[in-house]
Structures are given as structure tokens and as C-alpha cells.
Design a protein around this motif. Structure first.
Motif, PDB file in Angstrom:
ATOM      1  N   TRP A  80       0.809  -1.222   0.000  1.00 50.89           N
ATOM      2  CA  TRP A  80       0.000   0.000   0.000  1.00 50.89           C
ATOM      3  C   TRP A  80       0.838   1.266   0.000  1.00 50.89           C
ATOM      4  CZ3 TRP A  80      -4.172  -1.955  -1.535  1.00 50.89           C
ATOM      5  CH2 TRP A  80      -4.577  -3.197  -1.082  1.00 50.89           C
ATOM      6  N   THR A  81       2.150   1.154   0.036  1.00 53.73           N
ATOM      7  CA  THR A  81       2.991   2.346  -0.021  1.00 53.73           C
ATOM      8  C   THR A  81       3.153   2.797  -1.459  1.00 53.73           C
ATOM      9  OG1 THR A  81       5.036   1.077  -0.166  1.00 53.73           O
ATOM     10  CG2 THR A  81       4.278   1.663   2.054  1.00 53.73           C
ATOM     11  N   ALA A  82       3.511   4.030  -1.635  1.00 54.50           N
ATOM     12  CA  ALA A  82       3.661   4.567  -2.991  1.00 54.50           C
ATOM     13  C   ALA A  82       4.831   3.922  -3.715  1.00 54.50           C
ATOM     14  CB  ALA A  82       3.848   6.080  -2.927  1.00 54.50           C
ATOM     15  N   GLY A  83       5.773   3.363  -2.994  1.00 54.41           N
ATOM     16  CA  GLY A  83       6.934   2.731  -3.623  1.00 54.41           C
ATOM     17  C   GLY A  83       8.139   3.642  -3.519  1.00 54.41           C
ATOM     18  N   GLU A  84       9.080   3.261  -2.685  1.00 53.23           N
ATOM     19  CA  GLU A  84      10.266   4.072  -2.465  1.00 53.23           C
ATOM     20  C   GLU A  84      11.153   4.131  -3.701  1.00 53.23           C
ATOM     21  OE1 GLU A  84       9.495   1.339  -0.369  1.00 53.23           O
ATOM     22  OE2 GLU A  84       8.256   2.727   0.775  1.00 53.23           O
ATOM     23  N   ASP A  85      11.254   3.030  -4.411  1.00 51.88           N
ATOM     24  CA  ASP A  85      12.092   2.961  -5.598  1.00 51.88           C
ATOM     25  C   ASP A  85      11.183   2.994  -6.827  1.00 51.88           C
ATOM     26  OD1 ASP A  85      13.858   2.424  -7.619  1.00 51.88           O
ATOM     27  OD2 ASP A  85      14.546   0.496  -6.838  1.00 51.88           O
ATOM     28  N   PRO A  86      11.140   4.133  -7.559  1.00 50.90           N
ATOM     29  CA  PRO A  86      10.213   4.241  -8.680  1.00 50.90           C
ATOM     30  C   PRO A  86      10.487   3.229  -9.795  1.00 50.90           C
ATOM     31  CG  PRO A  86      11.611   6.197  -8.530  1.00 50.90           C
ATOM     32  CD  PRO A  86      11.947   5.322  -7.374  1.00 50.90           C
ATOM     33  N   GLY A  87      11.682   2.692  -9.881  1.00 50.07           N
ATOM     34  CA  GLY A  87      12.005   1.709 -10.907  1.00 50.07           C
ATOM     35  C   GLY A  87      11.558   0.308 -10.557  1.00 50.07           C
ATOM     36  N   ARG A  88      11.144   0.112  -9.317  1.00 48.92           N
ATOM     37  CA  ARG A  88      10.761  -1.230  -8.873  1.00 48.92           C
ATOM     38  C   ARG A  88       9.476  -1.163  -8.048  1.00 48.92           C
ATOM     39  NH1 ARG A  88      14.555  -5.498  -5.655  1.00 48.92           N
ATOM     40  NH2 ARG A  88      12.945  -7.064  -5.472  1.00 48.92           N
ATOM     41  N   PRO A  89       8.352  -1.624  -8.598  1.00 54.78           N
ATOM     42  CA  PRO A  89       7.088  -1.547  -7.866  1.00 54.78           C
ATOM     43  C   PRO A  89       7.059  -2.537  -6.699  1.00 54.78           C
ATOM     44  CG  PRO A  89       6.796  -2.761  -9.897  1.00 54.78           C
ATOM     45  CD  PRO A  89       8.206  -2.239  -9.911  1.00 54.78           C
ATOM     46  N   PRO A  90       6.226  -2.243  -5.697  1.00 53.38           N
ATOM     47  CA  PRO A  90       6.088  -3.178  -4.583  1.00 53.38           C
ATOM     48  C   PRO A  90       5.674  -4.564  -5.075  1.00 53.38           C
ATOM     49  CG  PRO A  90       5.042  -1.104  -4.058  1.00 53.38           C
ATOM     50  CD  PRO A  90       5.427  -1.040  -5.498  1.00 53.38           C
ATOM     51  N   MET A  91       6.099  -5.561  -4.329  1.00 50.42           N
ATOM     52  CA  MET A  91       5.885  -6.940  -4.725  1.00 50.42           C
ATOM     53  C   MET A  91       5.287  -7.714  -3.545  1.00 50.42           C
ATOM     54  SD  MET A  91       8.781  -9.548  -6.074  1.00 50.42           S
ATOM     55  CE  MET A  91       9.438  -9.789  -4.445  1.00 50.42           C
ATOM     56  N   LEU A  92       4.518  -8.734  -3.853  1.00 57.94           N
ATOM     57  CA  LEU A  92       3.934  -9.600  -2.840  1.00 57.94           C
ATOM     58  C   LEU A  92       4.186 -11.038  -3.260  1.00 57.94           C
ATOM     59  CD1 LEU A  92       2.064  -9.750  -0.305  1.00 57.94           C
ATOM     60  CD2 LEU A  92       0.151  -9.869  -1.914  1.00 57.94           C
ATOM     61  N   ARG A  93       4.770 -11.825  -2.360  1.00 58.94           N
ATOM     62  CA  ARG A  93       5.011 -13.247  -2.653  1.00 58.94           C
ATOM     63  C   ARG A  93       3.845 -14.062  -2.106  1.00 58.94           C
ATOM     64  NH1 ARG A  93      10.412 -13.862  -4.120  1.00 58.94           N
ATOM     65  NH2 ARG A  93      11.709 -12.154  -3.388  1.00 58.94           N
ATOM     66  N   LEU A  94       3.244 -14.845  -2.993  1.00 61.00           N
ATOM     67  CA  LEU A  94       2.151 -15.721  -2.594  1.00 61.00           C
ATOM     68  C   LEU A  94       2.358 -17.087  -3.219  1.00 61.00           C
ATOM     69  CD1 LEU A  94      -0.950 -13.402  -3.091  1.00 61.00           C
ATOM     70  CD2 LEU A  94       0.022 -14.151  -0.934  1.00 61.00           C
ATOM     71  N   ALA A  95       2.425 -18.121  -2.388  1.00 68.20           N
ATOM     72  CA  ALA A  95       2.532 -19.510  -2.841  1.00 68.20           C
ATOM     73  C   ALA A  95       3.588 -19.671  -3.921  1.00 68.20           C
ATOM     74  CB  ALA A  95       1.177 -20.010  -3.325  1.00 68.20           C
ATOM     75  N   GLY A  96       4.744 -19.073  -3.715  1.00 68.83           N
ATOM     76  CA  GLY A  96       5.860 -19.230  -4.645  1.00 68.83           C
ATOM     77  C   GLY A  96       5.829 -18.312  -5.847  1.00 68.83           C
ATOM     78  N   ALA A  97       4.800 -17.491  -5.990  1.00 70.96           N
ATOM     79  CA  ALA A  97       4.712 -16.549  -7.119  1.00 70.96           C
ATOM     80  C   ALA A  97       5.035 -15.139  -6.640  1.00 70.96           C
ATOM     81  CB  ALA A  97       3.324 -16.584  -7.731  1.00 70.96           C
ATOM     82  N   GLU A  98       5.642 -14.360  -7.502  1.00 75.13           N
ATOM     83  CA  GLU A  98       5.959 -12.964  -7.189  1.00 75.13           C
ATOM     84  C   GLU A  98       4.995 -12.058  -7.937  1.00 75.13           C
ATOM     85  OE1 GLU A  98      10.042 -12.224  -8.049  1.00 75.13           O
ATOM     86  OE2 GLU A  98      10.739 -13.447  -6.372  1.00 75.13           O
ATOM     87  N   TRP A  99       4.120 -11.436  -7.189  1.00 74.27           N
ATOM     88  CA  TRP A  99       3.119 -10.543  -7.752  1.00 74.27           C
ATOM     89  C   TRP A  99       3.630  -9.112  -7.673  1.00 74.27           C
ATOM     90  CZ3 TRP A  99      -1.338 -12.356  -9.942  1.00 74.27           C
ATOM     91  CH2 TRP A  99      -1.621 -13.700  -9.711  1.00 74.27           C
ATOM     92  N   ARG A 100       3.645  -8.417  -8.781  1.00 74.29           N
ATOM     93  CA  ARG A 100       4.091  -7.022  -8.824  1.00 74.29           C
ATOM     94  C   ARG A 100       2.887  -6.106  -8.953  1.00 74.29           C
ATOM     95  NH1 ARG A 100       9.175  -7.332  -8.418  1.00 74.29           N
ATOM     96  NH2 ARG A 100      10.449  -8.827  -9.493  1.00 74.29           N
ATOM     97  N   ARG A 101       2.910  -5.077  -8.134  1.00 73.83           N
ATOM     98  CA  ARG A 101       1.799  -4.123  -8.179  1.00 73.83           C
ATOM     99  C   ARG A 101       1.920  -3.249  -9.421  1.00 73.83           C
ATOM    100  NH1 ARG A 101       1.875   0.352  -3.944  1.00 73.83           N
ATOM    101  NH2 ARG A 101       2.738   1.534  -5.659  1.00 73.83           N
ATOM    102  N   GLU A 102       0.839  -3.160 -10.176  1.00 81.13           N
ATOM    103  CA  GLU A 102       0.818  -2.313 -11.369  1.00 81.13           C
ATOM    104  C   GLU A 102       0.037  -1.035 -11.139  1.00 81.13           C
ATOM    105  OE1 GLU A 102      -0.411  -4.240 -14.926  1.00 81.13           O
ATOM    106  OE2 GLU A 102       1.500  -5.281 -15.108  1.00 81.13           O
ATOM    107  N   GLU A 103      -1.010  -1.110 -10.346  1.00 79.16           N
ATOM    108  CA  GLU A 103      -1.848   0.055 -10.078  1.00 79.16           C
ATOM    109  C   GLU A 103      -2.163   0.105  -8.597  1.00 79.16           C
ATOM    110  OE1 GLU A 103      -5.497   0.107 -12.320  1.00 79.16           O
ATOM    111  OE2 GLU A 103      -4.482  -0.594 -14.121  1.00 79.16           O
ATOM    112  N   LEU A 104      -2.351   1.304  -8.096  1.00 77.26           N
ATOM    113  CA  LEU A 104      -2.825   1.503  -6.735  1.00 77.26           C
ATOM    114  C   LEU A 104      -3.754   2.702  -6.765  1.00 77.26           C
ATOM    115  CD1 LEU A 104      -2.812   0.911  -3.700  1.00 77.26           C
ATOM    116  CD2 LEU A 104      -0.813   2.397  -3.508  1.00 77.26           C
ATOM    117  N   ASP A 105      -5.009   2.475  -6.385  1.00 76.82           N
ATOM    118  CA  ASP A 105      -6.004   3.548  -6.397  1.00 76.82           C
ATOM    119  C   ASP A 105      -6.631   3.688  -5.032  1.00 76.82           C
ATOM    120  OD1 ASP A 105      -5.826   4.103  -9.183  1.00 76.82           O
ATOM    121  OD2 ASP A 105      -7.047   2.324  -9.583  1.00 76.82           O
ATOM    122  N   ARG A 106      -6.917   4.928  -4.662  1.00 81.65           N
ATOM    123  CA  ARG A 106      -7.703   5.217  -3.460  1.00 81.65           C
ATOM    124  C   ARG A 106      -9.050   5.652  -3.994  1.00 81.65           C
ATOM    125  NH1 ARG A 106      -7.499   4.568   1.510  1.00 81.65           N
ATOM    126  NH2 ARG A 106      -7.465   6.059   3.141  1.00 81.65           N
TER     127      ARG A 106
END
Length: 170
Positions: A80-106
């Protein structure tokens, strides 16, 4: 207020009509900072936990995973953070997969008027929506493939379930 897992799994299955008229949705899960991953449901009775948590359940096509790949509080908070490193979006690991955030909307929920966070995650050609309610409960909705129609349908279902959660006091 710790949720009762069995009730939530039933709610997830019922609200998302898994196996019914919404074939795009493969699995859904609920997460809280208090309880971690506390409820999952899969389409047509499939074990949803294999997509979000540790090892696959009995009878699943995937072999069991030795380590638990459930999201932790830090990963969910980073999502939910804006992302400290603009070249690398936040990521979430789930069941061995790496999910990268593409969009974040409020956004403002049209039914309840509450503010919520909504993120679109992608792993290769798979799409997942994650919504966070005001009480820190997150709903994860996994879609088969990345078809735009499926993604839009899953987004709508995610928002619908969020409205339901707010109505229940979460």
C-alpha cells in the motif's frame, strides 16, 4: 476481533459465487494484520489456499510446498505504499509466485461512501485484485489469465465484497 475462518470461507464462496456465474475468478482470500491469511475459497470446490498460502491441499495437482508462502504483515503493508524505488514496484510473494503491483487507487465505495485502497497485481499473464478496508482486512481476488473482461469483472467483485465487509462492520 478475530474472525471465524469457517464462516469467512463460506462467505467468500457465497459472495463470489465461485463455480457459478463468475468463471473468471479462480480463487479468493481474506487477510488481516491480526490473523494473517484467514480464509480462502476456490472455484468449483478447489482448495483456494494453494494460490495464496503454503502447501497445496489434499488432492491438488501441485505438490506440497515445504515453506509457508503466505503473505506477512510487512509485505502487505509495503503493497500500500507509494513505492520508495520508482524503478521497482512493490511486490507480494504468494505460494511461490511474485506478484508485482501495477496500479494503486484510493477510491470511494459507491455503496458505503468509505475510502478504500485497491491494487492491481500481476504475475506473468495472471491478474489479481487486492482491496483493503478501513479495518485492515484485505480481500484478494485471483483471475484466470489477464483478459481485460475478466480483470474488470474481478475488480467489480472485489469492490462488491468490500462493501459487504463494511456493512458487516469491518
Amino acid at each position: 476481533m478475530p474472525p471465524v475462518t469457517e464462516q469467512w470461507e463460506d462467505i467468500l464462496s457465497t459472495r463470489f459465487a465461485l463455480g457459478g456465474s463468475h468463471p473468471a475468478v479462480r480463487a479468493v482470500a481474506a487477510f488481516s494484520a491480526e490473523s494473517g491469511l484467514f480464509a480462502t475459497a476456490g472455484r468449483e470446490g478447489e482448495d483456494g489456499r494453494q494460490f495464496f498460502g503454503g502447501g497445496a491441499g489434499q488432492g491438488d495437482r501441485q505438490p506440497p510446498v515445504e515453506t509457508d508462502h503466505s503473505p506477512d504483515r510487512a509485505e502487505m503493508a509495503a503493497l500500500w505504499t507509494a513505492g520508495e524505488d520508482p524503478g521497482r514496484p512493490p511486490m507480494l510473494r504468494l505460494a511461490g509466485a511474485e506478484w508485482r503491483r501495477e496500479e494503486l487507487d484510493r477510491i470511494t465505495d459507491a455503496v458505503t461512501g468509505t475510502e478504500l485502497d485497491l491494487a492491481l497485481l500481476r504475475d506473468g499473464n495472471r491478474v489479481m485484485w487486492v482491496a483493503r478496508t478501513g479495518r485492515g482486512i484485505c480481500v484478494l481476488v485471483l483471475v484466470d489469465g489477464d483478459d481485460e473482461g475478466h480483470a474488470a469483472e474481478a475488480r467489480s467483485l472485489t469492490l462488491d465484497f468490500d462493501s459487504f465487509l463494511v456493512g458487516q462492520g469491518y
